[in-house]
Design a protein around this motif. Structure first.
Motif, PDB file in Angstrom:
ATOM      1  N   ARG A  20      44.451  40.662  44.059  1.00 38.32           N
ATOM      2  CA  ARG A  20      44.993  39.997  42.869  1.00 38.32           C
ATOM      3  C   ARG A  20      45.474  38.586  43.221  1.00 38.32           C
ATOM      4  O   ARG A  20      45.298  37.642  42.457  1.00 38.32           O
ATOM      5  CB  ARG A  20      46.160  40.807  42.290  1.00 38.32           C
ATOM      6  N   LEU A  80      35.518  44.582  43.319  1.00 37.70           N
ATOM      7  CA  LEU A  80      36.945  44.627  42.993  1.00 37.70           C
ATOM      8  C   LEU A  80      37.466  43.232  42.632  1.00 37.70           C
ATOM      9  O   LEU A  80      38.217  43.069  41.667  1.00 37.70           O
ATOM     10  CB  LEU A  80      37.750  45.201  44.168  1.00 37.70           C
ATOM     11  N   ALA A  82      35.738  40.715  41.437  1.00 32.75           N
ATOM     12  CA  ALA A  82      35.192  40.322  40.133  1.00 32.75           C
ATOM     13  C   ALA A  82      36.014  40.952  39.011  1.00 32.75           C
ATOM     14  O   ALA A  82      36.342  40.294  38.022  1.00 32.75           O
ATOM     15  CB  ALA A  82      33.720  40.737  40.027  1.00 32.75           C
ATOM     16  N   ILE A  83      36.371  42.224  39.182  1.00 35.11           N
ATOM     17  CA  ILE A  83      37.207  42.892  38.165  1.00 35.11           C
ATOM     18  C   ILE A  83      38.571  42.203  38.070  1.00 35.11           C
ATOM     19  O   ILE A  83      39.065  41.920  36.977  1.00 35.11           O
ATOM     20  CB  ILE A  83      37.376  44.396  38.502  1.00 35.11           C
ATOM     21  N   ALA A  84      39.170  41.904  39.232  1.00 29.00           N
ATOM     22  CA  ALA A  84      40.486  41.259  39.235  1.00 29.00           C
ATOM     23  C   ALA A  84      40.421  39.897  38.544  1.00 29.00           C
ATOM     24  O   ALA A  84      41.343  39.517  37.815  1.00 29.00           O
ATOM     25  CB  ALA A  84      41.006  41.106  40.664  1.00 29.00           C
ATOM     26  N   GLN A  86      38.166  38.930  36.199  1.00 30.44           N
ATOM     27  CA  GLN A  86      37.952  39.145  34.762  1.00 30.44           C
ATOM     28  C   GLN A  86      39.267  39.525  34.077  1.00 30.44           C
ATOM     29  O   GLN A  86      39.542  39.114  32.950  1.00 30.44           O
ATOM     30  CB  GLN A  86      36.911  40.252  34.553  1.00 30.44           C
ATOM     31  N   THR A  87      40.065  40.327  34.787  1.00 27.85           N
ATOM     32  CA  THR A  87      41.319  40.811  34.222  1.00 27.85           C
ATOM     33  C   THR A  87      42.284  39.671  33.883  1.00 27.85           C
ATOM     34  O   THR A  87      43.081  39.774  32.958  1.00 27.85           O
ATOM     35  CB  THR A  87      41.988  41.793  35.204  1.00 27.85           C
ATOM     36  N   ALA A  92      33.515  36.095  35.841  1.00 25.70           N
ATOM     37  CA  ALA A  92      33.084  36.273  37.228  1.00 25.70           C
ATOM     38  C   ALA A  92      32.051  37.368  37.313  1.00 25.70           C
ATOM     39  O   ALA A  92      32.027  38.276  36.476  1.00 25.70           O
ATOM     40  CB  ALA A  92      34.282  36.633  38.113  1.00 25.70           C
TER      41      ALA A  92
END
Lengths: 406, 406
Positions: A20, A80, A82-84, A86-87, A92
């Motif tokens: 993060r 992970l 990329a998800i972080a 996008q969040t 990404a």
């Protein structure tokens, strides 16, 4: 606006909180209007576990299968991150080596990058998307996953920076830059604002383990401007750039040391043509790297040859030389692993005479005996007894005016 | 000589010792002269960890990134198993979904296999090499990794068996076959030598969790002969095959039960055309699956409608129906989650009358009240109070002569 490749190593992505944190750093560069691509390593510890499994199953495992297993570490991180990203509202997507593609040769486990197609990544970056690329991996001519060898993520980052024509490649790591010497030995060591590629190569190869040698070579070849900086602090790091970019060139940029070498001396070798080939040919054939070499001609038609090899290679070197004894005809072989190589490095040495004299004088004043000397255009190295390592480094750091003030 | 696909689930490859055990099983089939391909899941626990990371970063994570992360579990296993096979002298290589390729649609996280190119795998098998294929994953039209959803490795195995025209697809698992009913309820349950695809579908959908329904459907469609057997014991399992292959067809092959349904009754619904559509249309639109349905016509022009829905869907079903109340105009809605569905399954039921009568008699003799009855060509199901589950299953198992002797 700049185009930046940001690379984060294993400790920088060790857990979800750190991932993060990385996402926030990336967001800051994006928010500043930059085009950003990210390269990441595996979460720290993961690669070691995967390597261990392969080795436990077979010490002589198939390098292609090893690559298949080990490359998963980076694959987890890119998804992970990329998800972080996008969040927190950053567009990404993850890219595995074969998706970019990052083409390598087929030397599985230690592959060389041959070609990276930058077009797809550049297209995404122009659209405002952040490509999150798996470091350390590529795809071989056999359509199988390859890895670049330990530390290969730095290499990936530099190669990708070249492929997307980035203005800068930022290597985030657990140190905050490149120092004039090891701060654990010299607390007054200073962080360098800028280092030339050639200097960095010499510093890296003699012990400054911040950037892998291959990455620096590639950066120099492709003229990629590299910045080394901390992923845990928020301040500028050290730039590794072309020497033309460095305005103020000191005579000596840094003092490096290495305890990884051992000294070998062959006594009373007949001094005739071809004898050096008889010594160093077989060592090279046995994959033993030889570093410093000196030869003292005696009065009686024999010579003493002294050279250094990697400490771990010493037993092999001795065995090879013993085997060659009938051909080389040395009288005795002496081996000493208790040595250290101390080097002063600086592109300023090219244009100034007498730089090395200061080194010899400073060491003499501390009563340190110099066993071997070797010089190159921008480096002078001496071999001393291992117990003098810290003393020698400190003396040279002071002698060349590198100590920080205050 | 036969061509066999062997599939091993997560518990069968949970650690290096079990992976070695799997390698030995594969070697035995190879040594027997068979052509073998292997499909494996992730080491048990690994997928859960990866899923958890994605969910912790964002409950609404990008399914494409989820797939990138989660597919690494199988990638690790294929590499390790290939190494384990090579170590004991079996020629083997790993195949990721995109390498085969296993083409799927783009429904990331729950993709459907669309096409598998079997040519490369067949070529390797003919050369005596064992392809070790990652289950659960494929490649989508977007050139990104897809996963098939939970239990997808069985589906991969069946699809690959079809693609390479295998004589048999062996699914190794932690049970040793398919039983006439749950042995935890009926210790005298017998392992079945063979089950017809249709029977297996009914048994799976009502609670025998050995083989995923989608895998059985695919096996039936592609005529893949499937064997379910234990990876920890060394004995034949149960075959799932076309009914023509089953020589001795009993009237009832097995007794299944499910506690996953809840009963809903709508009281005094006006009995007019289109009322069923008003009830079940909105439920379907809300993704609520309705299973058993009965309707009792009353004398006063109203009807009582009773049906079952998945227990977890019950709150949603109630909300949807309450919303539709003005249209449906029921007098009252009763919901009962404390029910169990007990089913007898057998292709023999097609050609024999009176099979269900035995069921009703056996339940009546135990004083079990039947709330709902539904029948299909090869299955009869009844809904009973949940507390009668075990009693009903045991009574039917005995009534149809399924108890093991001795």
């Amino acid at each position: 606006m700049a185009r930046i490749v940001m690379k984060f190593g294993g400790t920088s992505v060790a857990d979800l909180d750190r991932i993060r944190n990385v996402a926030n750093r990336v967001k800051r560069e994006v928010d500043a209007g930059n085009e950003v691509a990210v390269v990441v390593s595996a979460m720290s510890g993961v690669t070691n576990q995967l390597v261990k499994w392969c080795q436990e199953l077979s010490p002589l495992h198939d390098a292609r299968e090893y690559d298949t297993v080990v490359a998963t570490g980076e694959q987890v991180t890119i998804g992970l991150l990329a998800i972080a990203l996008q969040t927190i509202g950053v567009d990404a997507r993850s890219w595995q080596g074969w998706q970019v593609p990052i083409r390598t040769d087929d030397a599985h486990g230690k592959a060389r990058v041959e070609e990276i197609e930058g077009a797809a990544l550049i297209g995404r970056m122009k659209m405002g998307q952040v490509p999150v690329v798996a470091g350390f991996q590529g795809i071989g001519p056999d359509n199988r996953v390859t890895t670049l060898g330990r530390g290969g993520s730095d290499l990936s980052a530099v190669a990708i920076a070249a492929a997307v024509k980035a203005d800068r490649c930022d290597i985030y790591t657990d140190v905050d830059g490149i120092y004039t010497t090891d701060p654990r030995i010299v607390p007054k060591a200073r962080k360098l604002q800028a280092v030339a590629y050639e200097e960095m190569l010499e510093l890296a190869s003699v012990g400054a383990k911040v950037l892998q040698t291959r990455s620096v070579e590639l950066a120099m070849k492709q003229r990629v401007r590299v910045q080394v900086l901390s992923s845990f602090e928020d301040k500028p790091g050290s730039m590794v750039v072309d020497e033309d970019e460095i305005v103020e060139q000191p005579l000596v940029t840094g003092v490096a040391y290495s305890r990884d070498e051992a000294k070998v001396t062959l006594r009373r070798v007949p001094d005739k043509p071809g004898i050096a080939a008889h010594v160093f040919g077989p060592l090279s054939a046995a994959n033993v790297n030889v570093d410093m070499i000196v030869q003292n001609l005696g009065a009686d038609g024999t010579t003493d040859m002294t050279f250094t090899v990697g400490k771990t290679d010493l037993p092999r070197a001795k065995a090879v030389l013993e085997e060659q004894r009938p051909t080389i005809a040395f009288e005795a072989m002496l081996a000493d692993p208790d040595v250290a190589k101390i080097s002063i490095v600086g592109i300023g040495m090219r244009s100034h005479a007498g730089v090395a004299a200061t080194m010899f004088k400073a060491l003499a004043e501390k009563g340190i005996n110099i066993q071997v000397i070797s010089t190159s255009e921008i480096k002078t190295s001496v071999l001393v007894g291992a117990e003098y390592t810290e003393l020698a480094v400190r003396a040279l750091h002071t002698a060349y005016g590198l100590d920080a003030e205050g």
